[in-house]
Write a protein that holds these residues in place. Structure first.
Motif, PDB file in Angstrom:
ATOM      1  N   GLY A   1       0.813  -1.208   0.000  1.00 45.66           N
ATOM      2  CA  GLY A   1       0.000   0.000   0.000  1.00 45.66           C
ATOM      3  C   GLY A   1       0.846   1.257   0.000  1.00 45.66           C
ATOM      4  N   VAL A   2       0.208   2.354   0.347  1.00 45.26           N
ATOM      5  CA  VAL A   2       0.858   3.664   0.415  1.00 45.26           C
ATOM      6  C   VAL A   2       0.466   4.325   1.730  1.00 45.26           C
ATOM      7  N   ALA A   3       1.451   4.896   2.410  1.00 43.59           N
ATOM      8  CA  ALA A   3       1.199   5.619   3.654  1.00 43.59           C
ATOM      9  C   ALA A   3       1.274   7.115   3.383  1.00 43.59           C
ATOM     10  N   ILE A   4       0.246   7.830   3.792  1.00 37.95           N
ATOM     11  CA  ILE A   4       0.219   9.296   3.691  1.00 37.95           C
ATOM     12  C   ILE A   4       0.510   9.836   5.087  1.00 37.95           C
TER      13      ILE A   4
ATOM     14  N   VAL B   1       2.557  16.051  16.269  1.00 40.77           N
ATOM     15  CA  VAL B   1       1.927  14.748  16.069  1.00 40.77           C
ATOM     16  C   VAL B   1       2.072  14.346  14.608  1.00 40.77           C
ATOM     17  N   ARG B   2       2.350  13.073  14.383  1.00 41.71           N
ATOM     18  CA  ARG B   2       2.347  12.533  13.021  1.00 41.71           C
ATOM     19  C   ARG B   2       1.114  11.659  12.850  1.00 41.71           C
ATOM     20  N   ALA B   3       0.256  12.032  11.926  1.00 37.79           N
ATOM     21  CA  ALA B   3      -0.914  11.230  11.577  1.00 37.79           C
ATOM     22  C   ALA B   3      -0.595  10.468  10.297  1.00 37.79           C
ATOM     23  N   VAL B   4      -0.866   9.171  10.308  1.00 34.54           N
ATOM     24  CA  VAL B   4      -0.563   8.310   9.164  1.00 34.54           C
ATOM     25  C   VAL B   4      -1.851   7.680   8.670  1.00 34.54           C
ATOM     26  N   VAL B   5      -2.126   7.865   7.388  1.00 34.84           N
ATOM     27  CA  VAL B   5      -3.260   7.208   6.725  1.00 34.84           C
ATOM     28  C   VAL B   5      -2.670   6.161   5.794  1.00 34.84           C
TER      29      VAL B   5
ATOM     30  N   PHE C   1      -9.182   1.201   5.113  1.00 31.70           N
ATOM     31  CA  PHE C   1      -7.851   1.785   5.319  1.00 31.70           C
ATOM     32  C   PHE C   1      -7.631   2.007   6.817  1.00 31.70           C
ATOM     33  N   ARG C   2      -6.439   2.426   7.211  1.00 27.80           N
ATOM     34  CA  ARG C   2      -6.098   2.572   8.619  1.00 27.80           C
ATOM     35  C   ARG C   2      -5.567   3.974   8.889  1.00 27.80           C
TER      36      ARG C   2
END
Length: 439
Positions: free
Chosen positions: A252-255, A320-324, A307-308
């Motif tokens: 997948g891809v992490a944003i 803060v780091r938010a990861v989608v 998705f997560r």
């Protein structure tokens, strides 16, 4: 004879005394038993009174509060009822269970009623926002004055934020995003999310990947990113940027969204993890005042579409780091891209005697026709002489005409609007959510 009578009388008197003594001892024993029983009954009655008062004054209020706030601990009985009064303890447990069940059902009905009302209201707001969007777009097409166009762009941006708030509230109330969009590249998805937040100028996107999001997941991911970007911008200083990066993985891809704001403590991280998991139903009564819906909306959409979302990593800028994380099942090729022809490399290059006819029509990188507001003057032919060097003493060139300025602003606006453009579902008006678009 007299002695015999005296002896008999003595025996009778002695027997009577012994009987009286035995009777007295028995009476005393029975009195002691009665006193002990009375003490036990009195203690049991006092225990029951204290437990009943404790149940009404402490345990039931705490139980009611725990239904709204799971962090509240419910106090137990004052005494060891299992040993001292097992039947009474069982009766109290039955009462508390009935009370908790009844209160939970009442709260559930109230929550469903509130969500139903809010969902209907948000649908009406979304419909009005979409109608307003159409009116704004029509005015942007009809007006070329730069000042008017600038004002319309500001109104358009505020309307996009209004629509996002209504859409997020509707999603929390059990509705679906309600918009069907075509597959879009990761860059367009992030741009569409950025155009829906107030501090869009602070978002800096770096290193886009050459992949796209499938049609069914575009709008949910756009809305999720918009909420996360808005949170990042609101909880960091206005002179800092919000960085968006992409990381390709084997599945997948992490944003990644990094802000330079205040980090969350352990309790806030746990609360955010619970909301982002999407496992439990969101209680709209516990979102705070004013309501904080960002993580709740992200969790609901992530659970629905696969998705997560996580915020358990510290940003390299201290925030803060938010990861989608978007799995491969929700990814596709970039729209408009075609795989190279393997035989093309073996064919000799042949010069075209004239440009293709399609070259007369401006097009996007994906091959779609692009509309222009003002005709652009033809470029000079290649065999024309280059313009002469400007005279140092000559007057500076005039400013760009108002029509060209308006055309530039209009092109910028259309590019921003394309990030959040949607195709209404069958039988609906633009963006009106008359039926659910389920995945």
């Amino acid at each position: 004879m007299e002695q015999f009578l005296l002896a008999a009388a003595f025996v009778v008197v002695a027997g009577a005394g012994i009987a009286a003594a035995a009777l007295l001892v028995r009476q005393r024993r029975e009195t002691g038993d009665l006193r002990a029983q009375n003490a036990v009954l009195a203690r049991g009655l006092d225990l029951r009174e204290k437990e009943l008062r404790h149940l009404a004054d402490v345990r039931l209020p705490e139980l009611m509060e725990s239904l709204h706030n799971p962090g509240v601990r419910v106090t137990g009985p004052l005494h060891d009822l299992e040993r001292e009064a097992p039947a009474y303890g069982q009766a109290l447990r039955t009462v508390t269970e009935l009370f908790a069940g009844s209160a939970a059902r009442v709260r559930e009905r109230a929550d469903l009623s509130a969500k139903s009302t809010l969902r209907a209201m948000m649908r009406a707001v979304q419909s009005l926002a979409n109608e307003q969007q159409l009116a704004i777009s029509d005015m942007q097409e009809r007006h070329d004055d730069p000042d008017v166009l600038e004002g319309l762009l500001r109104v358009d941006h505020m309307n996009a934020q209004l629509g996002r708030r209504a859409q997020a509230t509707a999603v929390l109330c059990g509705s679906w995003p309600g918009q069907q969009r075509s597959a879009s590249s990761m860059s367009d998805v992030v741009r569409g999310a950025t155009s829906r937040i107030r501090d869009y100028l602070r978002v800096n996107m770096q290193g886009p990947v050459n992949t796209a999001v499938t049609s069914r997941a575009v709008e949910p991911i756009v809305l999720t990113l918009a909420e996360l970007l808005d949170n990042a911008a609101r909880h960091s200083r206005p002179d800092t940027t919000v960085e968006v990066n992409f990381q390709s993985t084997h599945n997948g891809v992490a944003i990644m969204i990094d802000d330079a704001g205040v980090a969350m403590d352990a309790e806030e991280l746990q609360r955010a993890a619970d909301l982002l998991s999407g496992d439990a139903s969101v209680d709209i009564h516990r979102l705070g005042d004013p309501p904080r819906v960002g993580f709740a909306v992200a969790g609901v959409l992530a659970a629905r579409y696969g998705f997560r979302v996580s915020v358990d990593t510290r940003s390299p800028y201290g925030g803060v780091r938010a990861v989608v994380f978007v799995p491969s099942a929700l990814l596709t090729d970039v729209p408009g891209e075609r795989a190279p022809d393997p035989s093309a490399a073996s064919r000799p290059a042949v010069e075209s005697p004239a440009p293709a006819a399609a070259a007369d029509v401006p097009a996007t990188p994906g091959g779609l026709p692009k509309r222009t507001r003002v005709a652009v003057a033809e470029r000079p032919a290649e065999d024309e002489e280059p313009p002469a060097a400007p005279d140092p003493g000559a007057q500076p060139p005039p400013l760009r005409p108002a029509r060209e300025t308006a055309a530039g602003l209009g092109a910028w606006q259309r590019g921003t609007r394309s990030g959040r453009a949607s195709t209404p579902s069958d039988g609906e008006g633009p963006g009106i959510e008359s039926k659910d678009l389920r995945p």
